[in-house]
Design a protein around this motif. Structure first.
Motif, PDB file in Angstrom:
ATOM      1  N   LEU A  54       0.834  -1.196   0.000  1.00 23.13           N
ATOM      2  CA  LEU A  54       0.000   0.000   0.000  1.00 23.13           C
ATOM      3  C   LEU A  54       0.867   1.244   0.000  1.00 23.13           C
ATOM      4  CD1 LEU A  54      -2.457  -1.061   2.837  1.00 23.13           C
ATOM      5  CD2 LEU A  54      -2.824  -1.280   0.395  1.00 23.13           C
ATOM      6  N   PHE A  55       0.353   2.298  -0.585  1.00 27.37           N
ATOM      7  CA  PHE A  55       0.988   3.605  -0.514  1.00 27.37           C
ATOM      8  C   PHE A  55       0.002   4.527   0.194  1.00 27.37           C
ATOM      9  CE2 PHE A  55       2.903   1.545  -4.157  1.00 27.37           C
ATOM     10  CZ  PHE A  55       4.255   1.746  -3.915  1.00 27.37           C
ATOM     11  N   LEU A  56       0.447   5.055   1.320  1.00 23.64           N
ATOM     12  CA  LEU A  56      -0.395   5.937   2.126  1.00 23.64           C
ATOM     13  C   LEU A  56       0.223   7.331   2.167  1.00 23.64           C
ATOM     14  CD1 LEU A  56      -1.021   3.574   5.183  1.00 23.64           C
ATOM     15  CD2 LEU A  56      -2.562   3.993   3.260  1.00 23.64           C
ATOM     16  N   PRO A  57      -0.605   8.358   2.240  1.00 21.55           N
ATOM     17  CA  PRO A  57      -0.043   9.708   2.428  1.00 21.55           C
ATOM     18  C   PRO A  57       0.734   9.753   3.749  1.00 21.55           C
ATOM     19  CG  PRO A  57      -2.407   9.798   1.916  1.00 21.55           C
ATOM     20  CD  PRO A  57      -2.053   8.366   2.126  1.00 21.55           C
ATOM     21  N   ARG A  58       1.752  10.584   3.815  1.00 26.27           N
ATOM     22  CA  ARG A  58       2.622  10.645   4.982  1.00 26.27           C
ATOM     23  C   ARG A  58       1.838  10.867   6.284  1.00 26.27           C
ATOM     24  NH1 ARG A  58       6.796   8.440   6.635  1.00 26.27           N
ATOM     25  NH2 ARG A  58       7.716   8.792   4.611  1.00 26.27           N
ATOM     26  N   PRO A  59       0.888  11.824   6.363  1.00 25.91           N
ATOM     27  CA  PRO A  59       0.184  12.023   7.645  1.00 25.91           C
ATOM     28  C   PRO A  59      -0.596  10.767   8.077  1.00 25.91           C
ATOM     29  CG  PRO A  59      -0.203  13.891   6.176  1.00 25.91           C
ATOM     30  CD  PRO A  59       0.503  12.838   5.377  1.00 25.91           C
ATOM     31  N   LEU A  60      -1.197  10.077   7.134  1.00 26.30           N
ATOM     32  CA  LEU A  60      -1.939   8.859   7.471  1.00 26.30           C
ATOM     33  C   LEU A  60      -0.979   7.755   7.894  1.00 26.30           C
ATOM     34  CD1 LEU A  60      -4.728   7.554   7.622  1.00 26.30           C
ATOM     35  CD2 LEU A  60      -4.496   6.940   5.215  1.00 26.30           C
ATOM     36  N   SER A  61       0.162   7.669   7.232  1.00 27.37           N
ATOM     37  CA  SER A  61       1.171   6.676   7.595  1.00 27.37           C
ATOM     38  C   SER A  61       1.694   6.927   9.008  1.00 27.37           C
ATOM     39  CB  SER A  61       2.314   6.712   6.588  1.00 27.37           C
ATOM     40  OG  SER A  61       3.311   5.789   6.951  1.00 27.37           O
ATOM     41  N   ASP A  62       1.896   8.193   9.338  1.00 20.10           N
ATOM     42  CA  ASP A  62       2.372   8.528  10.686  1.00 20.10           C
ATOM     43  C   ASP A  62       1.346   8.122  11.745  1.00 20.10           C
ATOM     44  OD1 ASP A  62       4.692   9.525   9.573  1.00 20.10           O
ATOM     45  OD2 ASP A  62       4.031  11.636   9.654  1.00 20.10           O
ATOM     46  N   ARG A  63       0.075   8.348  11.463  1.00 18.57           N
ATOM     47  CA  ARG A  63      -0.976   7.963  12.414  1.00 18.57           C
ATOM     48  C   ARG A  63      -1.038   6.445  12.576  1.00 18.57           C
ATOM     49  NH1 ARG A  63      -6.406  10.824  10.669  1.00 18.57           N
ATOM     50  NH2 ARG A  63      -7.141   9.736  12.526  1.00 18.57           N
ATOM     51  N   LEU A  64      -0.863   5.722  11.455  1.00 26.53           N
ATOM     52  CA  LEU A  64      -0.861   4.258  11.510  1.00 26.53           C
ATOM     53  C   LEU A  64       0.329   3.767  12.343  1.00 26.53           C
ATOM     54  CD1 LEU A  64      -2.024   1.531  10.633  1.00 26.53           C
ATOM     55  CD2 LEU A  64      -0.647   1.718   8.545  1.00 26.53           C
ATOM     56  N   GLU A  65       1.485   4.357  12.149  1.00 20.37           N
ATOM     57  CA  GLU A  65       2.683   3.991  12.927  1.00 20.37           C
ATOM     58  C   GLU A  65       2.443   4.215  14.423  1.00 20.37           C
ATOM     59  OE1 GLU A  65       5.593   2.625  12.121  1.00 20.37           O
ATOM     60  OE2 GLU A  65       5.309   2.621   9.944  1.00 20.37           O
ATOM     61  N   ALA A  66       1.822   5.353  14.766  1.00 19.61           N
ATOM     62  CA  ALA A  66       1.567   5.670  16.170  1.00 19.61           C
ATOM     63  C   ALA A  66       0.610   4.655  16.785  1.00 19.61           C
ATOM     64  CB  ALA A  66       1.014   7.087  16.292  1.00 19.61           C
ATOM     65  N   LEU A  67      -0.437   4.272  16.042  1.00 18.77           N
ATOM     66  CA  LEU A  67      -1.386   3.274  16.560  1.00 18.77           C
ATOM     67  C   LEU A  67      -0.723   1.905  16.706  1.00 18.77           C
ATOM     68  CD1 LEU A  67      -4.743   4.029  14.685  1.00 18.77           C
ATOM     69  CD2 LEU A  67      -4.302   4.196  17.123  1.00 18.77           C
ATOM     70  N   ALA A  68       0.094   1.542  15.728  1.00 20.26           N
ATOM     71  CA  ALA A  68       0.735   0.226  15.752  1.00 20.26           C
ATOM     72  C   ALA A  68       1.807   0.137  16.837  1.00 20.26           C
ATOM     73  CB  ALA A  68       1.343  -0.077  14.383  1.00 20.26           C
TER      74      ALA A  68
END
Length: 133
Positions: free
Chosen positions: A8-22
């Protein structure tokens, strides 16, 4: 259960939020994405279900409108009949043929009045009882 790998390719802000949740204990990117995609697909399925039922609900609405119209005609007929009976109709002797003929004419006028009331949409109920209709 077999799993399939997706890239998947996610926009940077969404990727950062996913990283924080994970990063939280017991969470993983895969689990978060599975939950998110499942929720999205379920909402989409609910929308399709709603689209299927919309046609049926439209038909039911039309049927209810016809029933409402029929009830209106019946109620209008009853209201006019009561008005005619109480305000216009006079009691007749049993052997009064002229009176009976007049009664037949009045009944014809009654039926015509019901037709006029229904066709114009005017309602006797709620109308001023002294308006002469």
């Amino acid at each position: 259960m077999e799993k399939v790998r997706h890239q998947l390719f996610l926009p940077r802000p969404l990727s950062d939020r996913l990283e924080a949740l994970a990063a939280r204990p017991g969470a993983s990117k895969s689990a978060i994405l599975v939950d998110a995609v499942t929720a999205w697909l379920n909402r989409r399925g609910a929308s399709e279900l709603e689209d299927r039922f919309a046609i049926r609900l439209d038909r039911l609405t039309q049927a209810i409108s016809r029933v409402d119209r029929d009830a209106y005609v019946i109620l209008e007929t009853l209201a006019l009949f009561i008005r005619f009976e109480l305000a216009i109709q006079t009691p007749l002797a049993e052997n009064d043929k002229a009176g009976r003929a007049l009664g037949a004419k009045r009944f014809e006028a009654f039926v015509m009045q019901v037709g006029r009331q229904v066709s114009t949409g005017r309602r006797t109920l709620g109308a001023d009882a002294g308006d002469g209709e």
